[in-house]
Design a protein around this motif. Structure first.
Motif, mmCIF file in Angstrom:
data_model
loop_
_atom_site.group_PDB
_atom_site.id
_atom_site.type_symbol
_atom_site.label_atom_id
_atom_site.label_comp_id
_atom_site.label_asym_id
_atom_site.label_seq_id
_atom_site.Cartn_x
_atom_site.Cartn_y
_atom_site.Cartn_z
ATOM 1 N N MET A 15 0.828 -1.203 0.000
ATOM 2 C CA MET A 15 0.000 0.000 0.000
ATOM 3 C C MET A 15 0.865 1.257 0.000
ATOM 4 S SD MET A 15 -3.026 -1.126 2.623
ATOM 5 C CE MET A 15 -3.891 0.420 2.553
ATOM 6 N N LEU A 16 1.937 1.244 0.788
ATOM 7 C CA LEU A 16 2.839 2.394 0.841
ATOM 8 C C LEU A 16 3.492 2.643 -0.518
ATOM 9 C CD1 LEU A 16 4.360 4.551 2.537
ATOM 10 C CD2 LEU A 16 6.071 2.788 2.962
ATOM 11 N N LEU A 17 3.997 1.591 -1.129
ATOM 12 C CA LEU A 17 4.635 1.731 -2.434
ATOM 13 C C LEU A 17 3.646 2.163 -3.515
ATOM 14 C CD1 LEU A 17 7.088 -1.296 -2.409
ATOM 15 C CD2 LEU A 17 7.614 1.126 -2.059
ATOM 16 N N GLY A 19 0.923 3.988 -2.997
ATOM 17 C CA GLY A 19 0.650 5.403 -2.748
ATOM 18 C C GLY A 19 1.790 6.296 -3.194
ATOM 19 N N MET A 20 3.016 5.885 -2.908
ATOM 20 C CA MET A 20 4.169 6.685 -3.324
ATOM 21 C C MET A 20 4.298 6.697 -4.851
ATOM 22 S SD MET A 20 5.285 7.898 -0.552
ATOM 23 C CE MET A 20 6.856 8.587 -0.954
ATOM 24 N N GLY A 21 4.031 5.572 -5.483
ATOM 25 C CA GLY A 21 4.076 5.521 -6.946
ATOM 26 C C GLY A 21 3.022 6.422 -7.568
ATOM 27 N N MET A 22 1.821 6.422 -6.990
ATOM 28 C CA MET A 22 0.774 7.304 -7.502
ATOM 29 C C MET A 22 1.137 8.764 -7.281
ATOM 30 S SD MET A 22 -2.696 5.315 -6.399
ATOM 31 C CE MET A 22 -3.758 6.584 -7.050
ATOM 32 N N LEU A 23 1.799 9.049 -6.188
ATOM 33 C CA LEU A 23 2.186 10.427 -5.895
ATOM 34 C C LEU A 23 3.244 10.928 -6.870
ATOM 35 C CD1 LEU A 23 2.009 12.854 -3.929
ATOM 36 C CD2 LEU A 23 3.822 11.762 -2.616
ATOM 37 N N ILE A 42 -1.013 5.676 1.846
ATOM 38 C CA ILE A 42 0.255 5.815 2.556
ATOM 39 C C ILE A 42 0.047 5.672 4.064
ATOM 40 C CG2 ILE A 42 2.112 7.435 3.103
ATOM 41 C CD1 ILE A 42 1.856 8.470 0.213
ATOM 42 N N GLY A 43 -0.965 6.331 4.605
ATOM 43 C CA GLY A 43 -1.215 6.273 6.046
ATOM 44 C C GLY A 43 -1.588 4.881 6.523
ATOM 45 N N LEU A 44 -2.507 4.234 5.838
ATOM 46 C CA LEU A 44 -2.898 2.885 6.244
ATOM 47 C C LEU A 44 -1.759 1.887 6.037
ATOM 48 C CD1 LEU A 44 -6.574 2.697 4.956
ATOM 49 C CD2 LEU A 44 -5.787 2.841 7.318
#
Length: 78
Positions: A15-17, A19-23, A42-44
């Motif tokens: 999930m973090l990766l 979110g960072m990729g989408m950002l 990113i938060g979850l």
């Protein structure tokens, strides 16, 4: 319990990766709905990752030999 937390940890990493990729890689981060989705991913992801290292530390601490350190207080005093 450790295997469940390990799976949750890897889900959090994913999930973090994501979110960072989408950002970084998409222009979606300029839209309000996408900002909320990226922040939630990113938060979850970080919340899901947190318990596993703590459990590993507790497990490691419980495996330590308490008898090896029992006499150290007596030897420290003059």
């Amino acid at each position: 319990m450790i295997s469940t937390l390990k799976k949750l940890h890897w889900l959090g990493v994913l999930m973090l990766l994501t979110g960072m990729g989408m950002l970084w890689l998409t222009p979606l981060s300029q839209q309000l709905g996408a900002m909320v989705m990226i922040a939630c991913l990113i938060g979850l992801g970080l919340v899901l990752m947190a318990p596993y290292p703590v459990l590993l530390l507790i497990d490691w601490a419980q495996k330590q030999d308490p008898a090896a350190n029992a006499g150290s207080d007596k030897n420290d005093r003059p």
